[in-house]
Each structure stands twice: as C-alpha cells, then as structure tokens.
Design a protein around this motif. Structure first.
Motif, short mmCIF file in Angstrom:
data_model
loop_
_atom_site.label_atom_id
_atom_site.label_comp_id
_atom_site.label_asym_id
_atom_site.label_seq_id
_atom_site.Cartn_x
_atom_site.Cartn_y
_atom_site.Cartn_z
N MET B 310 0.81 -1.27 0.02
CA MET B 310 0.18 0.01 -0.17
C MET B 310 0.99 1.37 0.05
SD MET B 310 -3.36 -1.01 2.58
CE MET B 310 -4.17 -2.42 2.10
N THR B 311 1.87 1.06 0.76
CA THR B 311 2.60 2.41 0.74
C THR B 311 3.47 2.67 -0.64
OG1 THR B 311 3.29 1.80 3.12
CG2 THR B 311 4.80 3.46 1.95
N ILE B 312 3.91 1.49 -1.17
CA ILE B 312 4.23 1.54 -2.47
C ILE B 312 3.50 2.15 -3.53
CG2 ILE B 312 5.39 0.25 -4.50
CD1 ILE B 312 6.45 -1.62 -2.22
N THR B 313 2.15 1.76 -3.34
CA THR B 313 1.05 2.35 -4.41
C THR B 313 1.03 3.77 -3.92
OG1 THR B 313 0.13 0.03 -4.26
CG2 THR B 313 -1.29 1.83 -4.96
N ALA B 314 0.78 4.27 -2.88
CA ALA B 314 0.71 5.65 -2.60
C ALA B 314 1.90 6.45 -2.89
CB ALA B 314 0.54 5.83 -0.82
N CYS B 315 3.14 5.88 -2.66
CA CYS B 315 4.31 6.50 -3.36
C CYS B 315 4.27 6.75 -4.92
CB CYS B 315 5.45 5.91 -3.07
SG CYS B 315 5.91 5.87 -1.32
N CYS B 316 3.65 5.61 -5.61
CA CYS B 316 3.45 5.67 -6.99
C CYS B 316 2.38 6.85 -7.13
CB CYS B 316 3.02 4.34 -7.29
SG CYS B 316 4.38 3.28 -7.59
N ILE B 317 1.27 6.74 -6.55
CA ILE B 317 0.30 7.92 -6.89
C ILE B 317 0.98 9.46 -6.78
CG2 ILE B 317 -1.94 9.01 -5.97
CD1 ILE B 317 -2.72 6.14 -5.30
N LEU B 401 6.42 2.52 -11.04
CA LEU B 401 5.91 3.91 -11.42
C LEU B 401 4.89 3.76 -12.85
CD1 LEU B 401 5.39 6.28 -10.06
CD2 LEU B 401 7.86 7.23 -11.04
N PRO B 402 5.78 3.32 -13.94
CA PRO B 402 4.78 3.13 -15.03
C PRO B 402 3.53 2.61 -15.14
CG PRO B 402 7.47 2.36 -15.36
CD PRO B 402 6.97 2.64 -13.96
N ILE B 446 -6.61 6.65 -11.14
CA ILE B 446 -5.80 6.17 -9.68
C ILE B 446 -6.13 4.73 -9.59
CG2 ILE B 446 -5.88 6.85 -7.48
CD1 ILE B 446 -6.21 9.53 -8.11
N GLY B 447 -7.60 4.48 -9.42
CA GLY B 447 -8.18 3.29 -9.30
C GLY B 447 -7.39 2.08 -10.06
N ILE B 451 -4.78 -0.58 -8.65
CA ILE B 451 -4.77 -1.96 -8.69
C ILE B 451 -3.90 -2.81 -9.13
CG2 ILE B 451 -6.36 -3.91 -9.56
CD1 ILE B 451 -8.74 -2.78 -8.83
N LEU B 452 -3.41 -2.29 -10.29
CA LEU B 452 -1.94 -2.97 -10.87
C LEU B 452 -0.94 -2.86 -10.11
CD1 LEU B 452 -1.91 -1.21 -14.53
CD2 LEU B 452 -1.95 -3.72 -13.82
N CYS B 453 -0.50 -1.50 -9.45
CA CYS B 453 0.48 -1.37 -8.67
C CYS B 453 0.41 -2.51 -7.46
CB CYS B 453 0.60 0.14 -8.13
SG CYS B 453 1.42 0.80 -9.55
#
Lengths: 368, 522, 364
Positions: B310-317, B401-402, B446-447, B451-453
């Motif tokens: 989740m942290t990684i996903t948040a960083c990606c966002i 990130l991509p 974002i959704g 989901i992907l990340c």
C-alpha cells in the motif's frame, strides 16, 4: 436595441487593439477593436481558425492577449484570472461535471461563492425552473439528453447571475430541430434577463436568427460588424457576401462609376450596372455579388430598370417550396437561382436557353 | 407468413420451429467464437488455471501419510491420542512393516519431512530409523535361513507368491513381497525371481507365522515347496518380533507422545494443516492452537506485505500523478518524448534496475557519497537505505511507477480541459477547480493504477529479495523459500492461496467502494 | 560454384552427424568460475575425445533438489548429471531421486591401483554422491577497515566493539549456528551435541542475535566478494574460491580468515530414470571426469582441493600464471590449523528442524 457601432461610454465589453499570437510568428487575432453594449446579444461568426474562439477565450481569461486591452464595465481585465471575472460561460460540449448531479452542478458556482445552503437551494431551483428542468435536479448529466444537458449548462452559467455570458458553439452537438428550438430559448432568456451575451458560432443561420449584432471574423479580423439584416442585405466585402447566405459571383473590371451606379465589364465582355460597395475607381477588378433569390427568371415579373442577361439551364432541382436552378451565366457554371414554387413559375429543363434579370441595386460590386 | 396466424410454436420458413432454428444459427456462431478463442483458452488453461488448481489442491492434500504408512494409520484408529500412553504393540507391528517397505522404496524421508513441518524433530527420527529398520528384517531372515536355507532363494518366493492362495495364507508377506516385486519391475534391471529379496519380506513372514495361526488349508494349497517350508518354520517354534522394543532401540523418538499425536492428527487424506501453519497456528491433539511466539512469522509477513504494498502504491500515486498530468497536458511532440522517459524502465532488465538501486543506496554508494561530500551526513553516520524496508519501497516504487502513470495518463487524456475551464469560469480557484472537478474525474485512473501497482507489488519477489534485507522482504520470499529450499510445497501452496484470496478480497472490497466500472486502463 | 560446394559440405556434415547419432546431454552446475573450471578440466577434453557427445549446461544447482523433485513428479527428468553439495545429495539419495553408484566398478581407480573407495576416502558420504572438490566456507575481511589488528579468530565476527561495521553471512543455519556456539564457548567437538538440543539452538540464535542488525544476509556466492569490494561489509563469509578470485585475480584489499573454516564437498549425482543409452554415456563421462588427473586439472582453474587423495600431489599453478595453487587450497596445512568439521549426516537429519527455526528467527 443599441446600434452596433455604439461605443465609448456605453460600451460594456471592449476590445482595444487586441492582438494574439501563440508562436510569436503569426498573429491569430490582428488588431481587434470591438465594443459590446450592455444587454446586447453579439455573435462572433466565422470559419474555423478565424480567431473568434480565441477572442472569446481571451475575454473569459483562458488566453492572455499578446497586446492591447480588454475592458469589462470600464475596468481592464487582462490580468484578472478567469475565476475572478464573474463571467458565465457555456461550452461546446457543455462541460457539465459528470461526477455531480444536476443540482450539484448548479450549486457549484454558488458554493465557491460561499452562499448559504438555503440560498443555494433556492437559486438552483429558480435556475432549473427557468430552463424548465425543475424535475431533473437529482440526475447525473449522463442520464440527460443532449438538449437537456444544454439547458442545464445554460442554467449553470446563469445561476450566479453574471452580467456577461459567453457561449462557445453551444448548439453544435444538437440535431437540427432541437437546435432551432434552443436558439429561440437562448435568445428569449438573454432578453428576459437583460444579460450581455457573446455567442460564438460558425453557423450563419444561428448568427442571423439570434443576434442583435454579428461580427464576421476571418483571418484574425472582423470583416463586418452589423445587425443580421444589414449583414445579409449589404455585405461590405466579398468574404462576407460569400460567407453569409448563398451568393452568386461574377467577376469583371469596373468600367466607370457614376454616383451609386458602377458599370462593370464582365470577363465575357457583357456590361452590367451594379451598386458600388467597395470599389472606388474605374479599372479596378471586382467581384459582383447577386443573391440567388433576387434573380428573376420570369420575364413578366421583371421590374423596370432591371438588367437582363442570357443564361443556359444546367440543372433543375425541385425542393418543394422553392425551385433551385443552376445556370451558366457569363461563363460562370455555378450561378444559382432560387424561385418560389408558384403557379405561374415554370419548371425549366436543362439545356433550355432563358433570359434572367435583376435590379442594379441588388447587384453589389465588391472587392476582387 | 402462415406461421403468424397458426397456433403453437412459431415456425421458420422451412417448417422447423423458429426457436430451434434460431438456436441452431446461434450455436454455429458460438462454435465459431469458441474456435477463435480456443488457442488462447487452451493456453490459459494449461499454463494458468491448471497450475493454480494444482496449487489449491496441494495446499490441502495429505495423502502421503496414508500412502506411506497404510497399516499404521488403520491401527492407530484404536489409539486414544489424548491419553498419556504411546500406542501399543499392534501399532508398532503395523509400523514395522510399513516403515521397512517405505525405507526400501525411499519414501520414509519424504514422510519425515512432511511431518517435520508440523512437529520439528520428526524428520531426524524418520531418517535415523530408515537407516536401522532393516535390521529387524535381517534378523528375521537369519531365523528363516537357519531353519531352511532355501528361504534365501528369490525364485522360491516368486513361486509361492505367484499363487492366489498366498494372499490368504500369508497376507502380510504377500503385501511386502508385492511391494518388492513392483519395485524390481519398475527398476527394470533384474528379473523378480533373481533380485535380492528385501529383508522386510522375512519380517512380514515372521509376523504372519507368529501373530496369528495361518489358515492351514490355504497353506496346504500353496505351490511346492511352500507348504513344506511354512510348516517346518511353524514347527521350529518361532518367537514373534517385539516391534515396539525394536523401534525404541533404533531411535527413542518413537517413545514420544508428540510424534504419535502428529501422525494420528495428520493421517486423514486432506488437512487444514498447511493453512493453519500459514496463519501461525498448528493442529495439536487438543485442537487448533497458536504457534509459540518465536515461530509466528507468516501473519506478520502478510501484514507487512500488505502495508508495504500500500505504501508503494501510495508513493506511485504521489509521484506518478503530476507526471501523468503533465503528459496529458503537454503538446503531443513533447509528451511523446516524456512518455519515452516514462517507458524507459520497461526496456531495462529488472535485475539491472534493482542492482542499480543497490549501487545508489548502499552505505558506500553514490547517494551516501554525495551526502557526505556535501557535508549533510558525516562519514561515520552514513545512512542505511538498503537491506531494509526503505530500500524495498524506493526500488519497488521506481519499478512500478510506469504502471501507475500509464493508466492515469490514459484517463487524464480523456478529461477535456473545458471542465477545469468551466469550473474556473464558475468562480472556482485553480485549486478548487482541480480538487472538486479534475481530481474526481481522474479517480478511475488512480483506481486502475492502484490495482495494477498493488497486485504487482503484493506478489513481487526478486526486488524485495535483493534490496530488502530481512526487514523489507515480502511473503513471496517465503513462498519461494518453501518451494525451492525447504521443499514444503504444501505450505508454499497454502501461502500462495492465501495471497490469492487476499488479492481477490481486496478486489471485491475495491469494487464495493469505488466500483470496478470506475477503472479505466485506457 | 562456391555455393554448391558449401551446400555439399553442409549436407555431408548433416549426414555425418546423423550417422553418428549425436547425444545431447544436460549437465547442471553453479555457473561462474566453478562451472568454467569443470568445462575446461573435464567437459572440453571429453567432448574432444567423443565428438558425438554434446553437453549443454544449466546453471540450476542452487535449486537442484526442488527442480529434480518437480521433474520426477512430472515424470520428465531432463537433466543427466547434476552438481550438488553433500547435503543436497543426501536428500536426493534418500528420496531415490539420485542413482546409487558402485564406486569401485563404475569409477576409475587411482594410477597406483588404489581403489576409488580408498582414494576418495572420507569424502564419500553416501551411495549416490561422487565427490569432486573440497571447498570451504570461510571469512574474508577488508584489510583497510580492521585497523592495525587484523582478526585472527572467527569469534572476531561477533566482536562489534573491536570490529564495528556490517558482516555478511549466508542466509541459512548451517555454519552460522556452529560458529555462534563455538564463539559462545562450546568446544568444537561438542558443537553438534549442543546443537541437537532445543537449548543449544536457542543459545546459538541468541549469540547470532548480538550481531543480527549488523548482518547482511547473502544467498549467492558472488555477493560477499562484491560487498567486500564495495566496502559495504568488514567481514563476509563465502566460498574460499570466490575470495581467492577477489584477492589474487582482482587484487582487492581483502584477506582470508581461515580460522574455523567449514569444509564442504561438492560433487556429482546421476538422476534416476535415465534411459540406458544416455546413462551409459553419463557413467562413462563420470568415470573420466573424476579420475585422478582430471580432478587435479580442475585445480588449475579454481582454488578448490581435489576430492581424491591421489590428485593432491598433481596440483600445479593457476592456469596461465605463476601463482602456486597449493597455499590457496583449504586443505593446505597452514590454512587448516583450526577447522570446523561440518557433519553432513547430522545436518541431513536436523536440517528441516533448524531451517524452520532459523527462518522464523530471521523474520522476527
């Protein structure tokens, strides 16, 4: 209504020597001067790329003028950001926020103005009623038809009671019938509320039917600014003549100018009398413009003083209320004549040789 | 035309019922559609569905105890696992036979490893017993060859046990011999009648002759010299094997109650044991209990995997949103150049990128060198940015990130600039216009990106393994560990199944909250 | 003209290859310098003698047990000869995944007639494993990071006061548990007795706890030399051959700490269930590759000691250099003053237990 040329103190919106360039090399808007009176319905009409939308965007604040001043109610607004200009705007695709209901869309401008809840609700209701959409407050934009969305967009642009409303081709996406209906609705509302409206379109019928004044744009300039009737009847140059309504042109050279008669020698040698509009001296090349409905094919109905010419029928199209006949006149194969479907009007056969005529006053000698 | 007026079912022009003829037409369409997707369908079935099904099955499958110790499992049914006593002689007799056969077939270590997952220590008992168990058989062999040396001849055994009577007369020996014969045949090197006999057949024979009186008629019906040999042995006054004592002598692990409780608890063919284990529980004879604190690791790892993903996903966002916005709002030519930069990581090997992060982040690495050079950090206090959670989050955010930017970009591309303009014309400040109008419309992006990340992150293995040290590794590390090192495939399957279930559950929750229709990939 | 001759030549070659019925074998090893030494010392000479044999390499030895087990379950074993460590060979042999070998008849005797069994001696651990090399897991340290008093004992690893900084250890209990107990005061000969009890395991883990947050755990042999070269760690355990390359071939500021080096053996196993024709070739290769001369040749390429006693005197210099290999061998008397005798059978019995405990400890 105030006259198109009214300026000075009475002007509500003013463009003063405004220029706009995107790339620093070419001007999209070239030295625009325009004043719009309070309560006026002005249409900017022109082909795409003529600069009309850019002008609208500069007025709305989404584009900055490269040079010149834009004034609103006497105040220069060049450096005021769009959200502080208080101008209502209706967009081509309506730009209704898809994630909000109709009522939320309408409440949005009131909310950002920090109006109280009850006042908001009251104003939203009034605006919805104004466009006869009172029952649709809870719906989402996607659940509405094109015409309904259009009304909501209009209501949203008006709900915060702006003094100026801009409309960017708002009816472009509607079908013909709905469009005609909405044209009427918009003019009615604009006049009822007494708001100043700047309307952009490329549809000349729309421009003619709705506006107090029409500014015809081409090549970054206003070609003519006039009320619709003047624009149609008395185009000031060949672009306006061509662009507004259907038009026949014959090319030639001015032979001489005698008061309000210019004698033009057409390219096939025929001499005709015209009304000189923007030709000034003999020897100048000119484009002669005649509206198709001002050409008479029935000799019996020709008025005295009418000029006659020989013509060959190339095509005859029956269109119900009118006949549309394509002729070859003075070497021009696209000379169109519109005649009313009347008992005494004969239907012409292709290949037939006929004689046509018109009044010199309907025949305008314009720039080449 | 007539079918309109008539009663009964509508008929087509040729007289067949309309429904039937429609169904036929549709069936042809369906078959064609099926044939079009068949290659992909078969590919997916073989490479994806089947392995997942196999994984799900492995996570509960537990045939091994029953297959390896069939008689012991049956004998254990009479034993009370909640008592204080280890099983009695009958169970050990069964075990003796089962274990010797298993040791010959080399299955006992597999079972030992399997039971060791549940109760550490069993593996070593099984291995050492495997080395000593054939002594029991060899002793029996000596007894029989002492009575008559012909017992040593494989051909005699082959003759006796070819007869259907052997099953009745000497049931245990018949089973043991059958296992022996099968193994020799499978090896395919020698004839069964010539191969060296397994010692276990003698031990089984001794059981047959001492534990119960063999059926005299059946013995008499055995092919010669069967009856003669058996009767001579019976007459010699054989002593039964004390299996319990023999096993306790080989390894005193067999005297532990715990071992027997484990065998008993895991004798059913299917087990929840792997799943319990994956959730830091264990099945004991007293029911399901939490593992001792020092052995609880999986729940912690699942939790860590979730929150770090989740942290990684948040960083990606956070990092991806502005970039995607810029991409969507730039001129096409500039946007294309920027897009290449975004896609660049895709064209570099994952290992190379991860190793690059190692070089950058390590204590003697580029970033630390730079910080020391700038005087922000003293040489003695270089930052620890790798082999911990920080390293994993940094490297994974870069890698994923991509996957955030692309869906965001494709959604933002479809949001016309007129919405923000409309909001501004209605009096909204640029921030309000963004937050109230633009942002909600970019949520589908974002959704999709999240989901992907998230799903990619949750199952990531190689990057956390390389830069995560011990603090920054995911549950995937333990799945890989149990697959390739500890060979506890059942536990790996259970962990994988839980991970799969967690992803599906999150997907479901996401669907309920955001709505899966709100996800746009392009 | 030219094209025709090329076509003729190639078709002739194809025919020749077809006639000789080429045999394709897949050998599994560890990659890197070690696999290269096998290629140079055995595989290339063998292929030169037997042009019909073609050997492909698969660098999967690290997952050999898992993969062989999976292949066996699927009923399709595609490997023909697998290089494994002793502990893996025990598991494979126990589970019947490796073929049993009669050492005296199927392997070459020493040149002086000593039987293979005697020549290999103590390196023969089970019935399936043909030893190749003796290597050791031991420590290297950065000479520039230890001050004026270089470490002399393995217990310096546990001394964070004297030698602050990170250390790299292998991510497995083997060796680490023994070193921990040894440095906690257990005599070398008692290590396995102590480790066999729950208290002993706790004691070892408790000792490791004292340096846990300073440890970088490695899984691939190349990691420690890299970490040492980067100065990321002060000490690091790895295989002695890896340290040899870093020190002798790459001149890194690294030195060996031979104290309590842990001997291990690497060798071949033949998977069960090969078809007879292939098995015959594999066994022929195995006999060739593990004879006295070939094992001695291997030491020209890597600093691992040959598993046969008779090979030791034949060990020469590093290929293409003047560097004598003998002093770099783990078995050299100067290096072997205090060694740890790694008990394979004990580990085979206890590995499952200790792995589980060690992994749980790591994750805490």
């Amino acid at each position: 209504m105030t006259d198109a040329t009214t300026g000075g103190d009475a002007a509500f919106v003013e463009f003063d020597h405004v220029q706009k360039s995107y790339d620093g090399e070419t001007l999209v808007v070239k030295d625009l001067n325009l004043s719009i009176a309070k309560g006026e319905f002005l249409t900017m009409l022109g082909p795409s790329g003529s600069g009309k939308t850019t002008c609208l965007m500069m007025l709305a604040g989404f584009e900055t003028a490269t040079h010149g001043e834009i004034r609103l109610a006497g105040r220069e607004i060049n450096n005021i950001p769009p959200h502080k200009r208080g101008i209502g705007m209706v967009f081509q695709n309506y730009a209704l926020f898809p994630h909000m209901t109709v009522a939320e869309n309408l409440a949005f401008p009131l909310e950002v103005r920090k109006l109280g809840k009850s006042e908001r609700e009251q104003k939203v209701k009034r605006a919805l009623d104004m466009v006869q959409m009172g029952a649709f407050g809870g719906r989402r934009p996607a659940q509405l038809s094109g015409g309904q969305q259009q009304r909501i967009a209009l209501a949203r642009a008006l709900v915060f009671e702006p003094e100026l409303v801009l409309m960017d081709e708002p009816l472009g996406a509607l079908d013909k019938q709905l469009r005609e209906h909405m044209q009427f609705e918009i003019t009615r509302l604009a006049h009822e509320l007494g708001i100043t409206t700047v309307y952009v379109t490329h549809d000349q019928t729309e421009a003619l039917t709705m506006s107090d004044n029409v500014a015809v744009f081409d090549d970054g300039r206003i070609q003519q600014l006039a009320p619709p009737a003047v624009l149609y009847e008395e185009p000031e140059n060949s672009f306006v003549a061509q662009f507004i309504g259907e038009n026949n042109t014959l090319e030639g050279v001015v032979q001489e100018i005698k008061g309000d008669i210019a004698v033009v020698k057409l390219d096939d040698g025929e001499l005709i009398d015209c009304k000189p509009v923007n030709v000034s001296k003999a020897g100048e090349r000119t484009r002669v413009s005649i509206r198709p409905e001002r050409v008479e094919t029935n000799k019996a109905r020709l008025q005295p003083g009418a000029h006659t010419l020989k013509a060959e029928v190339l095509e005859f199209i029956y269109m119900g209320d009118i006949y549309r006949t394509r002729l070859r006149v003075a070497g021009n194969d696209d000379f169109v004549v519109k005649t009313r479907n009347a008992p005494d009007q004969k239907r012409m056969q292709p290949g037939e040789q006929i004689e046509i005529g018109w009044l010199p006053s309907d025949c305008r000698a314009l720039d080449a | 035309m007539s079918d309109i007026t008539q009663d009964g079912p509508m008929l087509a022009a040729d007289g067949t019922p309309l429904k039937k003829s429609l169904a036929r037409a549709l069936r042809r369409q369906k078959i064609r559609a099926l044939m079009l997707i068949a290659p992909l369908l078969i590919f997916v079935l073989v490479t994806f569905i089947a392995p997942i099904a196999d994984m799900l099955f492995r996570s509960v499958e537990n045939q091994i105890v029953r297959d390896t110790l069939p008689r012991t499992v049956v004998a254990l049914k009479d034993w009370n696992p909640d008592g204080e006593e280890i099983p009695g002689e009958a169970v050990f007799q069964a075990l003796n036979l089962d274990f010797q056969i298993a040791a010959e077939e080399k299955n006992h270590t597999k079972l030992g490893s399997r039971l060791n997952y549940e109760s550490p220590g069993i593996s070593s008992v099984f291995r050492s017993t495997g080395r000593g168990a054939d002594k029991i058989g060899k002793d029996a062999e000596k007894t029989f060859t002492g009575i008559d040396p012909r017992w040593k001849d494989p051909a005699i055994w082959a003759g006796i046990f070819a007869s259907p009577e052997a099953e009745t007369a000497l049931p245990r020996s018949a089973r043991a011999y059958e296992a022996f014969a099968k193994s020799v045949r499978a090896e395919g090197k020698k004839e069964v009648a010539k191969a060296k006999l397994w010692p276990v057949v003698f031990s089984a024979l001794l059981d047959d002759l001492t534990l119960a009186q063999p059926d005299a008629a059946a013995v008499a019906a055995l092919p010669a010299p069967g009856p003669e040999l058996v009767n001579a042995a019976l007459a010699a006054g054989l002593q039964p094997i004390d299996a319990k004592q023999a096993f306790l002598e080989i390894n005193d692990g067999w005297s532990k109650l715990d071992l027997w409780q484990t065998i008993s608890a895991y004798s059913p063919p299917y087990t929840a044991g792997y799943f319990l284990n994956a959730a830091d529980f264990e099945q004991t004879s007293h029911g399901i209990e939490a593992r001792p604190p020092s052995e609880r690791i999986y729940l912690k790892l699942f939790w860590r995997t979730l929150w770090m993903s989740m942290t990684i996903t948040a960083c990606c966002i956070l990092l991806g949103y502005p970039v995607a916005w810029l991409l969507a709002n730039l001129r096409a030519s500039t946007a294309n150049v920027l897009m290449i930069l975004v896609l660049l990581p895709f064209w570099t090997s994952l290992l190379v990128r991860t190793s690059a992060w190692k070089v950058l982040l390590q204590q003697q690495g580029v970033i630390n060198d730079l910080l020391v050079w700038m005087g922000l950090v003293s040489d003695g206090n270089r930052l620890v940015m790798i082999n911990n959670q920080f390293g994993t989050i940094i490297a994974m955010t870069h890698i994923l990130l991509p996957f955030m930017i692309l869906p965001l970009y494709s959604v933002m591309k479809t949001v016309p600039p007129s919405y923000v303009r409309a909001a501004k014309s209605l009096g909204a400040t640029p921030w309000t216009a963004f937050w109230r109008v633009y942002f909600p419309q970019s949520i589908p992006g974002i959704g999709a990106g999240s989901i992907l990340c998230f799903i990619l992150a949750i199952g990531y293995y190689i990057t956390p393994e390389l830069v995560g040290g011990t603090e920054g590794v995911f549950i995937s590390r333990y799945i890989a560990y149990h697959i390739s090192t500890s060979l506890n495939w059942g536990l790996a399957a259970a962990l994988g199944t839980i991970l799969l279930a967690a992803v599906l559950l999150l997907y479901y929750v996401y669907d309920k909250i955001v709505g899966i229709d709100n996800v746009k990939l392009g | 003209m030219k094209l025709t001759s090329i076509l003729l030549a190639s078709s002739a070659l194809t025919l020749a290859a077809g006639a000789a019925s080429a045999i394709d074998l897949t050998f599994v090893s560890w990659g890197g310098a070690y696999q290269n030494s096998q290629l140079k010392a055995y595989a290339e000479p063998y292929m030169a003698e037997h042009p019909d044999v073609h050997i492909a390499w698969d660098e999967s030895s690290a997952e050999a047990v898992a993969k062989l087990r999976a292949m066996n379950e699927a009923g399709n074993v595609t490997w023909d000869l697998v290089d494994v460590t002793v502990s893996d060979s025990i598991r494979l042999c126990d589970e019947g995944l490796a073929r049993e070998i009669d050492f005296d008849t199927e392997l070459a005797a020493a040149p002086d007639g000593t039987s293979a069994t005697d020549d290999f001696g103590a390196t023969l651990i089970n019935d399936c494993f043909v030893p190749q090399i003796v290597y050791s897991t031991t420590f290297g340290y950065r000479t520039d990071l230890v001050g004026d008093t270089p470490p002399t004992s393995v217990c310096d690893i546990f001394d964070l006061q004297k030698y602050p900084g990170k250390r790299s250890l292998q991510k497995r209990p083997i060796d680490n548990m023994e070193w921990a107990l040894y440095c906690d005061g257990v005599a070398e000969e008692d290590i396995y007795n102590v480790l066999g009890t729950d208290e002993g395991v706790d004691r070892a883990l408790k000792k490791l706890d004292t340096i846990k947050d300073q440890v970088v755990w490695w899984t691939a042999g190349a990691e420690t030399p890299q970490l040492l070269a980067d100065g990321e760690v002060v000490f690091g355990s790895t295989f002695n051959g890896r340290l040899f390359s870093a020190i002798v071939e790459q001149n890194q500021p690294i030195a060996m700490l031979w104290d309590m080096q842990s001997y291990d053996i690497d060798g071949w196993i033949v998977p069960t269930g090969l078809d007879a024709e292939k098995e015959a070739v594999v066994m022929d290769f195995l006999k060739f590759a593990t004879d006295t001369q070939r094992l001695a040749d291997q030491a020209k390429y890597i600093s691992y000691g040959p598993a046969r006693a008779s090979s030791a005197p034949l060990v020469g210099k590093l290929d293409g250099t003047d560097i004598d290999m003998a002093p770099h061998m783990p078995t050299d008397p100067a290096n072997a003053t205090n060694v740890h005798r790694y008990d394979y059978t004990w580990w085979a019995d206890h590995r499952d237990d200790l792995d589980a405990k060690f992994q749980a400890w790591l994750a805490q």
